[in-house]
Design a protein around this motif. Structure first.
Motif, short mmCIF file in Angstrom:
data_model
loop_
_atom_site.label_atom_id
_atom_site.label_comp_id
_atom_site.label_asym_id
_atom_site.label_seq_id
_atom_site.Cartn_x
_atom_site.Cartn_y
_atom_site.Cartn_z
N HIS A 6 -6.97 8.99 1.67
CA HIS A 6 -7.51 7.69 1.28
C HIS A 6 -9.03 7.75 1.23
O HIS A 6 -9.68 7.28 0.25
N ARG A 47 -10.12 9.78 -1.60
CA ARG A 47 -9.95 9.02 -2.84
C ARG A 47 -11.06 8.00 -2.98
O ARG A 47 -11.63 7.80 -4.06
N ASN A 55 -1.85 13.60 -4.70
CA ASN A 55 -1.10 12.41 -4.33
C ASN A 55 0.32 12.46 -4.84
O ASN A 55 1.28 12.15 -4.13
N SER A 100 -7.31 -1.14 -3.92
CA SER A 100 -7.14 -0.09 -2.92
C SER A 100 -7.09 1.27 -3.60
O SER A 100 -6.76 1.37 -4.79
N SER A 101 -7.46 2.25 -2.84
CA SER A 101 -7.29 3.62 -3.34
C SER A 101 -5.94 4.19 -2.90
O SER A 101 -5.67 5.37 -3.01
N THR A 102 -5.08 3.31 -2.44
CA THR A 102 -3.78 3.82 -1.99
C THR A 102 -2.89 4.19 -3.17
O THR A 102 -2.98 3.59 -4.24
N VAL A 103 -2.11 5.19 -2.97
CA VAL A 103 -1.10 5.55 -3.98
C VAL A 103 0.29 5.46 -3.35
O VAL A 103 1.29 5.83 -3.95
#
Lengths: 732, 129
Positions: free
Chosen positions: A523, A526, A570, B90-93
Motif C-alpha cells: 500500500h 503504491r 498486486n 485508496s491505493s488498495t487493490v
C-alpha cells in the motif's frame, strides 16, 4: 368203529367190566353150583351109603336080608346115581355084588371103578367080619354134568340177558359220556384248527363234563376274542411293519445318499486285512476300481510314512487297548492317466468282534480336503492377526474381550489373562474423550463400523493414542456375534500432528503477519508510486515545455513502469491470497459471453470476429471472476496478436473429457514459435512480440488462475497461422 | 466556474494531498478545499459545526487514528451521510475492500490512486451532466 377212540374205549371198558364181571360170575357161580351140587351129591350119596351101610349093618345084625333089600330099594327114589351096589368081600377076598340098583346094571362096570365116567362114593359096612364090603354109589359124571348144566343153564341165560342189557346200558352210558366228550373233542379240534366261531350250548347239568363243556364254551369265547384281538393286532402290526419297512427303506436310501453327499465311504477288512466289503463312495473317493481285490497293505502305498506307521501300530495290536483309531491322513495316488489324486482323508477304524473273537476291522473315510485347505487358510490368517503390529481385540456381544493378539499385549502392557473377560473400557481413563466414546457406542449399537482416534492408558500408566477400527461381526442371519477391533498406535503420529498443527497455527500467524506486512508495504509503495505519477502529471501540466525534455520523458516512462510493475505484483498477490474464494459451478457459455462483451470495443476496433461455440450446457467448477478473467485475457491476446493479412477471428469451443471440460480459444493470428518460446510462454515477464502492448505477465496470471482452480492450460501454435489455447477445468 | 463550494480532503499523505489539491484547483471545481489528516479530525469538525458540511469529501481509507472505514461507520450512524457526497480514494487493490465499499451504498464512487486529471474531469463532468 375205530379202536382208538374214546367211545370204543368207554364202551369197551364198561363192557369189559360188565363182561368180566359176568364172566367171573359165569365162571364162578356155575362152578360153585357144580361144586355145591357135587358136594351135595357126594353128601347125599355118602349119606345114602352110610344109611345103607347102617341098614345093612342092622340087617346083618338082625340077620335080615330083607332089610338089606329094603335098604337097597330105598335108594331107588334117588335118581341121580348111576348105580348103587353092595359089594361084599367074601371069605376069599373076592368082591361079590350082593345087590345093585339098577338091577340091570352091568357088573363089570360096577367093578371097573376106575372108570372115568363115574364118581364113586364108597362106604364100608360090616359089623360082622364075615360080611364085609363096601357100599358103592356111582354117580355118573355125565349125568352130573347134565344136571349141572341144567342147573346152570338158567344162570347162563340170565347172565346172557344181563350181558345184553349190559351191552345196551354200556352203550347208552358210553354214549352219554362219549357224546359230550366227542363233542368236546370236536370243539377242541375246531379250536385247535383255529375256528373259534363255535356255538357251544351251555350244559344244563353240573357234573364234570358239563363243567368241562362250559369251560370249553368260555375258552372258545376267550379264544375267539383273543383271536380277534390277535387278528387286529396282526393287522395293525402288519401295517406298522409295512410303514416301518418303508421308513427303513427311505432311511436307508437317505443314508446312502448322505454317505455320498458327505463323501463318507466305508469298508471292512477281515482279520487278514483283506478288503471284504466297501461302499461305492469308497471307490470314488480313492479313485480305485479294483478295491475288492486289494489287501489293506496295498492301500498303505498311497499314504504318507508317518500315517502308515501309526496305522500299522494300531492294526498290529494296539487296537486291543485303544479300540478306536481316528486320524487325518494324506492320500496321494497317481492315476493311470498320470492324474494325481491328492486328498486329506479322515480315517476312523474300529475292530469287529464276533463272540469275543476278533474278526476284522470296520473303517469309515471322510474326504476333508476342503476343510484342511480352509484350516490352512485360517491358520495363515490367524498368523496375520497374531503377528501384525496392530493390536487385534475381539469382543463378544456383551463387549467382553474374548481374544487378543500379541501386539495387544505389547501396546496395552496388560497380559492376555488380564484382558480376557474384561471390557475394553479398562483402557480408558479420565482424559479419554467422552464424545468419542459415545460415538463408538452409538455406531456399534447400530451395527455400523466405526473409525475413531481415542486416548487410552496402559497398565503402566502410559498414555497413548490409538486409531481404532471397530467392525461388528455379524452371523449369517445378521445376528450380532461380537466385535473385532484393530488398533494402531498413533501416539507418535498424533504428536507429529500436534506439532504440525502448532506449526500450522504458527505459520498461519506468520502468514497473517506477512500478509499484513505485505499489505502495508504494498500500500505504501503504491501510495508513493501514485504520488510520483500524480506529481509528474502536475509538473507537465504546469510546465508543458518540459515535455520535450529527455530526462522528463524518461522520468515519466520510469514512473509508468513503476506503476505497472506494482500493478502486476498486486495482481499476482491477489490470486494467491484469494485461493479460498468459493468454488462454484459456472456456466461457461455465459461467462464467455460476458468476456466477449468486455472486449467488444477492442474487437470492433480491430475488426475481429469472435465466435462463441461453447456448449450452452457446459459447466465447470471454479471461481467465476477467474474464469472470466482467463477468457478475457485469452480473447484479448487473440485480438492483439491478429494477422494483418487475413480476416481475423477468435473462436471459442468446448470439449468434454471424462470429469473435465476443455475450453479451446483459437485465433488465426500471428502464431507463436513454440520451439523458441515454448518453455517461457507462461513465465513471468517474457515477451515474444515486439508489440506495444506485449506483456508477459498476462499469461503468467492466467496460468496461475487456471491452476488455482485445479485446471491446466496448454497451447498449440503455428507461426503465421494461428494459436489455440486449451484450458482444462474440472466439471461442475 | 465552481460547481461545488467546499470540499474536504481526508487523507494522511501530504504529497497526495498536495497533488490532488493542485488538480482540483486546476479544474476549478471547488472554492474551498479543507484538509484533514485523519477521520477523527474530520469527524470532530462535523460535530463541531454540523451545519458547515462540505459538498464533497475525498476520503482516504488507510489513515492512522481513525481510518476511512471507521469514519464512514460513524457518520452513517449519525445520518450525516445523507447530506454528503463522498468519494473514496485508496491505493488498495484488495478486492475485499472494494466489496466492502459496495456495502456503503451512500458512497458516490471509488477512485483508485493514482488519480489523473482526466479521471477527475470524467467523474465531475458526468456529475454535471
Amino acid at each position: 368203529m375205530k379202536f382208538n377212540n374214546i367211545a370204543f374205549r368207554i364202551r369197551a371198558s364198561i363192557l369189559s367190566g360188565i363182561v368180566l364181571c359176568l364172566i367171573a360170575v359165569a365162571i364162578y357161580y356155575p362152578s360153585r353150583q357144580e361144586e355145591l351140587y357135587l358136594q351135595n351129591v357126594e353128601r347125599r350119596l355118602t349119606e345114602m351109603a352110610k344109611t345103607i351101610s347102617l341098614g345093612i349093618d342092622l340087617a346083618i345084625e338082625h340077620q335080615s336080608f330083607y332089610g338089606i333089600q329094603e335098604s337097597i330099594e330105598l335108594v331107588t327114589e334117588i335118581e341121580d346115581f348111576e348105580f348103587l351096589a353092595i359089594i361084599e368081600n367074601d371069605s376069599l377076598n373076592k368082591d361079590y355084588i350082593f345087590a345093585k340098583n339098577p338091577a340091570n346094571y352091568p357088573d363089570e362096570r360096577i367093578f371097573d371103578r376106575d372108570s372115568l365116567n363115574n364118581t364113586y362114593f364108597e362106604y364100608p359096612f360090616s359089623m360082622d367080619p364075615d360080611f364085609e364090603g363096601v357100599i358103592v354109589i356111582a354117580s355118573s359124571k355125565l349125568k352130573a354134568a347134565q344136571d349141572i348144566a341144567d342147573l346152570n343153564r338158567p344162570i347162563y341165560i340170565f347172565l346172557g340177558l344181563l350181558l345184553m342189557i349190559g351191552v345196551v346200558v354200556s352203550s347208552y352210558l358210553s354214549n352219554a359220556i362219549t357224546r359230550p366228550l366227542l363233542k368236546l373233542t370236536d370243539i377242541a379240534k375246531q379250536l385247535t384248527a383255529g375256528n373259534y366261531d363255535l356255538d357251544i350250548p351251555k350244559a344244563k347239568l353240573d357234573d364234570e363234563l358239563s363243567q368241562l363243556n362250559n369251560n370249553f364254551a368260555v375258552l372258545s369265547e376267550t379264544l375267539r376274542l383273543s383271536k380277534q384281538t390277535n387278528d387286529n393286532f396282526n393287522t395293525y402290526l402288519e401295517s406298522e411293519i409295512r410303514r416301518r419297512t418303508k421308513d427303513l427303506e427311505v432311511a436307508n436310501e437317505t443314508l446312502n445318499q448322505a454317505q455320498i453327499v458327505a463323501d463318507l465311504a466305508h469298508f471292512e477288512l477281515d482279520s487278514q486285512m483283506n478288503v471284504v466289503s466297501y461302499s461305492e463312495s469308497t471307490k470314488n473317493m480313492l479313485g480305485l476300481d479294483n478295491i475288492e481285490a486289494m489287501h489293506f497293505g496295498d492301500l498303505l502305498n498311497f499314504v504318507s510314512k508317518k500315517d502308515v506307521s501309526s496305522l500299522i501300530d494300531y492294526l498290529g495290536g494296539s487296537f486291543e487297548d485303544n479300540p478306536t483309531f481316528k486320524r487325518d491322513i494324506q492320500f496321494k495316488r497317481t492315476d493311470t492317466g498320470t492324474r494325481i489324486i491328492e486328498k486329506w482323508i479322515s480315517v476312523t477304524l474300529k475292530p469287529i468282534y464276533l463272540a469275543e473273537q476278533h474278526k476284522g476291522f470296520r473303517g469309515i473315510l471322510q474326504d476333508i480336503t476342503e476343510r484342511k485347505l480352509q484350516e490352512a487358510e485360517i491358520y495363515r490368517l490367524s498368523l496375520v492377526a497374531k503377528n501384525t503390529s496392530n493390536a487385534v481385540i475381539i469382543t463378544n456381544i456383551d463387549r467382553q474381550i474374548v481374544w487378543v493378539n500379541d501386539s495387544a499385549e505389547l501396546i496395552t502392557g496388560y497380559s492376555r489373562e488380564e484382558m480376557i473377560g474384561s471390557s475394553p473400557s479398562m483402557f480408558q481413563f479420565e482424559k479419554t474423550d467422552p464424545v468419542t466414546k459415545a460415538r463408538i457406542r452409538e455406531n456399534l449399537a447400530k451395527n455400523v463400523p466405526i473409525r475413531a482416534e481415542i486416548l487410552n492408558r496402559g497398565k503402566h500408566g502410559n498414555e497413548y493414542w490409538l486409531e481404532l477400527n471397530i467392525v461388528p461381526l455379524l452371523g449369517d442371519n445378521y445376528e450380532k456375534l461380537g466385535y473385532i477391533a484393530i488398533e494402531t498406535d498413533i501416539t507418535e503420529r498424533k504428536s507429529r500432528e500436534d506439532e504440525i498443527g502448532n506449526l500450522l497455527i504458527l505459520s498461519q500467524h506468520q502468514n497473517e503477519r506477512l500478509k499484513n506486512f505485505a499489505h502495508i508495504i504494498s500500500h505504501n509503495i503504491r501510495s508513493h508510486s501514485s504520488n510520483f505519477s500524480m506529481l509528474l502529471d502536475m509538473l507537465l501540466m504546469e510546465s508543458p515545455e518540459l515535455e520535450d525534455d529527455d530526462n522528463i520523458e524518461q522520468l515519466v516512462q520510469a514512473s509508468k513502469n513503476l506503476e505497472r510493475t506494482i500493478q502486476h505484483l498486486n495482481d499476482v498477490v491477489a490470486i494467491n491470497t484469494a485461493i479460498s474464494d468459493a468454488i462454484e459451478p459456472i456456466r461457461v457459455f455465459d461467462v464467455a459471453e460476458r468476456a466477449i462483451l468486455d472486449v467488444s470495443a477492442l474487437a470492433k476496433a480491430a475488426n475481429v470476429d469472435i465466435h462463441n461455440h461453447i456448449d450452452r450446457e457446459a459447466t465447470v467448477s471454479g471461481i467465476p471472476a477467474y474464469v472470466e478473467s482467463i477468457l478475457t485475457n485469452l480473447i484479448t491476446n487473440g485480438i492483439k496478436y491478429r494477422s494483418d493479412t487475413r480476416k481475423p477471428y477468435v473462436k471459442l469451443r468446448s470439449v468434454y473429457m471424462d470429469d473435465k471440460l476443455m475450453i479451446a480459444i483459437e485465433d488465426n493470428g500471428l502464431g507463436i514459435d513454440l520451439a523458441i518460446h515454448g518453455t517461457k510462454l507462461f513465465g513471468m515477464y517474457k515477451t515474444f512480440h515486439k508489440h506495444e502492448d506485449a506483456r508477459g505477465i498476462g499469461l503468467f496470471i492466467t496460468k496461475n488462475q487456471v491452476e488455482s482452480m485445479g485446471g491446466q492450460i496448454t497451447v498449440e501454435s503455428l507461426v503465421n497461422e494461428g494459436t489455440t489455447f486449451f484450458v482444462t477445468l474440472n466439471h461442475a | 466556474m465552481h460547481k461545488y463550494i467546499s470540499s474536504w480532503l481526508v487523507d494522511d499523505d501530504p504529497i497526495f494531498v498536495f497533488a490532488l489539491s493542485k488538480m482540483l484547483k486546476r479544474l476549478e471545481l471547488f472554492s474551498e478545499i479543507t484538509v484533514f489528516e485523519n477521520g477523527k479530525a474530520a469527524l470532530d469538525a462535523i460535530e463541531q459545526e454540523p451545519t458547515h458540511l462540505p459538498d464533497v469529501i475525498f476520503l482516504d481509507l488507510n489513515m492512522p487514528i481513525m481510518d476511512g472505514w471507521q469514519f464512514l461507520e460513524r457518520i452513517e450512524e449519525s445520518h450525516v451521510i445523507d447530506d454528503l457526497e463522498i468519494l473514496v480514494l485508496s491505493s488498495t487493490v484488495d478486492p475485499s475492500d472494494i466489496e466492502r465499499l459496495g456495502k456503503h451504498s451512500k458512497i458516490k464512487t471509488f477512485m483508485p490512486k493514482p488519480i489523473t486529471l482526466d479521471k477527475l474531469r470524467h467523474i465531475f463532468d458526468t456529475e454535471a451532466g
